[in-house]
Scaffold this motif. Structure first.
Motif, PDB file in Angstrom:
ATOM      1  N   GLY A 149      -3.570   1.285  -2.880  1.00  0.00           N
ATOM      2  CA  GLY A 149      -2.556   2.305  -3.088  1.00  0.00           C
ATOM      3  C   GLY A 149      -2.740   3.073  -4.378  1.00  0.00           C
ATOM      4  O   GLY A 149      -2.464   4.273  -4.448  1.00  0.00           O
ATOM      5  N   GLY A 163     -10.907   7.780  -3.864  1.00  0.00           N
ATOM      6  CA  GLY A 163     -10.087   6.772  -3.196  1.00  0.00           C
ATOM      7  C   GLY A 163     -10.910   5.761  -2.429  1.00  0.00           C
ATOM      8  O   GLY A 163     -10.663   4.549  -2.507  1.00  0.00           O
ATOM      9  N   PHE A 185       0.825  -1.213   0.000  1.00  0.00           N
ATOM     10  CA  PHE A 185       0.000   0.000   0.000  1.00  0.00           C
ATOM     11  C   PHE A 185       0.856   1.259   0.000  1.00  0.00           C
ATOM     12  O   PHE A 185       0.613   2.190  -0.783  1.00  0.00           O
ATOM     13  CB  PHE A 185      -0.911  -0.011   1.226  1.00  0.00           C
ATOM     14  N   THR A 212       1.079   3.899  -2.994  1.00  0.00           N
ATOM     15  CA  THR A 212       0.630   5.247  -2.645  1.00  0.00           C
ATOM     16  C   THR A 212       1.721   6.260  -2.956  1.00  0.00           C
ATOM     17  O   THR A 212       1.458   7.336  -3.511  1.00  0.00           O
ATOM     18  CB  THR A 212       0.259   5.319  -1.155  1.00  0.00           C
ATOM     19  N   ALA A 249      -4.526  11.261  -1.040  1.00  0.00           N
ATOM     20  CA  ALA A 249      -3.536  11.477   0.026  1.00  0.00           C
ATOM     21  C   ALA A 249      -2.578  12.596  -0.360  1.00  0.00           C
ATOM     22  O   ALA A 249      -2.212  13.445   0.470  1.00  0.00           O
ATOM     23  CB  ALA A 249      -2.766  10.189   0.301  1.00  0.00           C
ATOM     24  N   ILE A 296       1.205   9.732  -5.128  1.00  0.00           N
ATOM     25  CA  ILE A 296       0.912  10.947  -4.363  1.00  0.00           C
ATOM     26  C   ILE A 296       1.225  12.235  -5.124  1.00  0.00           C
ATOM     27  O   ILE A 296       0.538  13.239  -4.918  1.00  0.00           O
ATOM     28  CB  ILE A 296       1.602  10.969  -2.978  1.00  0.00           C
ATOM     29  N   VAL A 306      -5.680   5.493  -3.401  1.00  0.00           N
ATOM     30  CA  VAL A 306      -5.537   6.357  -2.235  1.00  0.00           C
ATOM     31  C   VAL A 306      -4.406   7.370  -2.434  1.00  0.00           C
ATOM     32  O   VAL A 306      -4.443   8.465  -1.871  1.00  0.00           O
ATOM     33  CB  VAL A 306      -5.294   5.513  -0.970  1.00  0.00           C
ATOM     34  N   GLY A 307      -3.415   7.013  -3.247  1.00  0.00           N
ATOM     35  CA  GLY A 307      -2.289   7.907  -3.448  1.00  0.00           C
ATOM     36  C   GLY A 307      -2.699   9.291  -3.893  1.00  0.00           C
ATOM     37  O   GLY A 307      -2.145  10.302  -3.449  1.00  0.00           O
TER      38      GLY A 307
END
Length: 415
Positions: free
Chosen positions: A165, A272, A39, A43, A172, A47, A168-169
C-alpha cells in the motif's frame, strides 16, 4: 473437491489458551482479507500524492498546503495509536478490524464530497484514526488465524499488504486521478474499503486480544534497547523518504519535464511494482538479518533520492532510478515491522501500536518539512536533504542496531 479439514487454532497469551475451530482454506482467506484491508487503508493514505497538483489547483491552495493531505493522517494516527491501543482493550479484534474498515470508507467519502480544503482535511484526519487502530491490531493477528506453526507466513502476507500500500498508493492516485478526477478517486477508495469490510465480516472468526494492552506495555517497548533502536532508525528513514516522495509527481513533471501524461503514470507504476517486488523478495533477507537489511536498504534509498534531481532530464536514467528506489524502499516497511514484532515477542500489539505511532508521526514530519522546502527552496533541495536524512538512518541502524542486537539476552526473538 476434497472436504476441508478443520484446523484447530490456538492462541496463547501467557498462560491462557483460547481454541477456535476454523477450516484451513477459510483461515487463509481470512488472512488475505486482513492483508487486503491493510493494503486499501495504506493505499488510501498515499493516493493524494499522485494528484496533489490537481487538488491544489481545484481547491485554490498552494502545493505545499496540499501536502497537508499526507501530513494530517500521519499526525492524527500518531496521536491516536496509543489511545486506540488502550481503548481497544479486550474487544474482539474481528469487530475492531471491521469497524476501522468502515471508518476508512467514511473518511474517503467525506473527502470525495468535500466543498473545500478544510473538509478534505477532516476526512484525512478520520483516515488517520482508522490507520492508528488498524495497524495496531492487524500485524499480530496472523498466528491467531492460522496457528503458530504457519504464523510467520501469515504475518508476512499481512505485512506485504501494508508495504504494498505504501508504494501502490502513489501510482494508483496518478492513474485514477487522470481517469476519474480526484473526487471520484476518493469515492472508489471508499467503495473498495466497504467491500472488504463485508468480506471480513464473513471470513473472520472471533479474535482474542493480547494480554498486554496497558499503558505500561507501551512504555516497556520504549525501554527495550533493540526496539528503541528500531524506532529511531525507522523514524529517520520515514522522515527522509516521505519528505521527498510526497512531491515525486511535481519532480517528474516540472524538473524532469515528463509532462502529465502516460510517461509519469508508467513510471509511477514502475515505482509501485518495484516496491511490491522488494517486499516479496525481502522475506529471506529480513529473516537472515533485520539490521543489515534495514541499513543496506536505507543506504540505497538515500543514494536514489540524492541522485534523482541530479539526473536532470535524462529520462531513461531517471526511470531506472525511480524503479530502483521503489524496489529498495519496499524492504524498509517490512523490515521495520518484523524488527518490532521480534523485539517484543510477548507484547506484539504494544509493539505495533508504538510502531504505527512512530511511522505516522515521521510521515507527518517528513511531509511537513518537504512542504516547507518545496514552497521556499524548490524541489531539488527536498530530494537532496531527504536523501541525506535516509543515509543517516542507514548509518545509525548499522552501528546502534548491531550493538543492541549483540546485547540481547533472554528468550528467542523469533516470531
Amino acid at each position: 473437491m476434497p472436504a476441508l479439514e478443520p484446523r484447530i487454532m490456538t492462541t496463547t497469551c501467557e498462560q491462557r489458551t483460547v481454541p477456535t475451530v476454523l477450516p484451513a482454506r477459510r483461515a487463509w482467506l481470512a488472512v488475505m482479507s486482513v492483508a487486503l484491508g491493510a493494503f486499501v487503508i495504506v493505499t488510501a493514505e498515499f493516493i493524494p500524492v499522485g494528484f496533489l497538483p490537481r487538488i491544489a489547483g481545484s481547491l485554490d491552495v498552494s502545493l505545499g498546503t496540499a501536502g497537508l493531505m499526507v501530513l494530517m493522517p500521519g499526525l492524527s494516527a500518531a496521536i491516536a495509536a496509543p489511545l486506540m491501543f488502550v481503548r481497544a482493550g479486550k474487544i474482539d479484534r474481528r469487530k475492531v478490524i471491521a469497524g476501522l474498515g468502515g471508518l476508512v470508507a467514511l473518511s474517503n467519502a467525506v473527502a470525495a464530497i468535500a466543498p473545500n480544503f478544510a473538509v478534505v482535511l477532516l476526512g484525512r484526519i478520520l483516515l488517520g484514526v482508522a490507520i492508528a487502530g488498524f495497524w495496531t491490531v492487524v500485524t499480530p493477528v496472523g498466528p491467531k488465524l492460522v496457528g503458530p506453526r504457519a504464523g510467520t507466513h501469515a504475518t508476512s502476507i499481512i505485512v506485504t499488504g501494508v508495504s504494498a500500500g505504501t508504494v501502490v498508493g502513489l501510482p494508483a492516485g496518478e492513474v485514477l486521478g487522470n481517469l476519474l478526477g480526484w473526487r471520484l478517486t476518493f469515492a472508489v477508495a471508499a467503495m473498495a474499503a466497504a467491500a472488504i469490510v463485508v468480506a471480513q465480516l464473513f471470513l473472520l472468526p472471533s479474535i482474542s486480544s493480547d494480554e498486554h494492552t496497558r499503558v505500561r506495555d507501551l512504555v516497556q517497548v520504549l525501554r527495550t534497547p533493540f526496539a528503541l533502536v528500531g524506532i529511531i532508525a525507522t523514524a529517520v528513514a520515514f522522515i527522509g523518504q516521505f519528505g521527498a516522495s510526497t512531491f515525486i509527481t511535481p519532480l517528474l513533471t516540472e524538473h524532469v519535464h515528463l509532462g502529465e501524461g502516460g510517461a509519469v503514470t508508467a513510471l509511477l507504476f514502475g515505482y509501485g511494482a518495484g516496491g511490491i517486488l522488494g517486499t516479496l523478495v525481502g522475506g529471506p533477507l529480513v529473516a537472515r538479518s533485520r539490521v543489515a537489511t534495514f541499513a543496506l536498504a536505507a543506504a540505497g534509498v538515500g543514494v536514489a533520492l540524492i541522485a534523482l534531481p541530479m539526473l536532470g532530464t535524462t529520462k531513461v536514467a531517471v526511470g531506472i532510478a525511480v524503479v530502483a528506489w521503489g524496489v529498495i524502499w519496499g524492504l524498509i516497511p517490512l523490515t521495520a515491522q518484523v524488527w518490532m514484532l521480534r523485539a517484543m515477542p510477548h507484547a506484539q500489539e504494544a509493539a505495533s501500536a508504538v510502531n504505527v505511532s512512530n511511522m505516522q508521526i515521521s510521515i507527518a514530519i517528513g511531509s511537513a518539512v518537504g512542504g516547507l522546502l518545496v514552497d521556499h527552496a524548490g524541489l531539488v533541495p527536498v530530494y537532496v536533504i531527504g536523501g541525506a536524512i535516509v543515509l543517516t538512518s542507514a548509518l545509525f541502524a548499522s552501528i546502534a542496531g548491531r550493538r543492541a542486537q549483540h546485547a540481547l539476552t533472554g528468550p528467542s526473538l523469533e516470531v
